[in-house]
Design a protein around this motif. Sequence first.
Motif, PDB file in Angstrom:
ATOM      1  N   ASN A  51      49.808 -44.729 -54.870  1.00 55.04           N
ATOM      2  CA  ASN A  51      49.673 -43.989 -53.611  1.00 55.04           C
ATOM      3  C   ASN A  51      50.125 -42.540 -53.759  1.00 55.04           C
ATOM      4  N   GLY A  52      51.131 -42.324 -54.599  1.00 56.00           N
ATOM      5  CA  GLY A  52      51.625 -40.968 -54.797  1.00 56.00           C
ATOM      6  C   GLY A  52      50.592 -40.052 -55.409  1.00 56.00           C
ATOM      7  N   THR A  55      48.362 -38.914 -52.640  1.00 60.05           N
ATOM      8  CA  THR A  55      49.066 -37.895 -51.855  1.00 60.05           C
ATOM      9  C   THR A  55      49.038 -36.552 -52.583  1.00 60.05           C
ATOM     10  N   GLN A 220      53.673 -32.959 -62.604  1.00 60.69           N
ATOM     11  CA  GLN A 220      54.954 -33.355 -62.038  1.00 60.69           C
ATOM     12  C   GLN A 220      55.936 -33.602 -63.166  1.00 60.69           C
ATOM     13  N   TYR A 226      57.390 -38.198 -56.402  1.00 62.25           N
ATOM     14  CA  TYR A 226      56.591 -37.629 -55.319  1.00 62.25           C
ATOM     15  C   TYR A 226      56.007 -38.747 -54.493  1.00 62.25           C
TER      16      TYR A 226
END
Length: 226
Positions: A51-52, A55, A220, A226
Amino acid sequence: MTNDMPETTPPKSPTTRRIPLVIGAVLIGAVLGYIGVSSLRHPPGGDAACNGAVTLAKKIAPLAHGEVAALTMATTPLRLPDLAFEDANGQPRKLSDFRGKTLLVNLWATWCVPCRREMPALDSLQTRLGGKDFEVVAINIDTRDPDKPKNFLKEANLTGLSYFSDQKAKVFQDLKNIGKALGMPTSVLVDAKGCEIANIAGPAEWASDDAITLLKAAVQPASAGY
């Protein structure tokens, strides 16, 4: 007068006999419809741990313009298959070996003219951004003459990229099976957990300012969440 004749049950009409069958068909249809809808909401490969990445894709989507306008940002959580290939020494490698890094996974071949034109930009990208948090994983899928792609990179003086190959081209089929490889070249931007952030069918100017800006925003640090 007593009627000693045994009572008989009148035969059911065809319509009466069809009612249970119709009800059964409706129930089966409802179940199949629910499964179909569920598969659309939660397609194969969906992974809550990704899911990150979705996003992040939404966050950097405004940067997908200019030279990287053709990028398709992930809208559904998807963990990539653990692609298997070999390094320059013929040692087996897997995509999971790179966990903790943001990756630009690229499939290329010497018979693919757009691929050959794209390689210098990928080499430049690796030189500029490559490190502990990011890597270009360019996988060659030539199925004949294993020295040809190596010679191409050498003659073009492309020394920034590590050499990876899959002479069976299974990595292409694995990505094709999940709808992420439609032609050559193809690239998938992958987060540190192995989840799709974005993909692109065809070449891109990876050394351009547009690409660098987007990729810096996508990377990242391994220590960050995140």
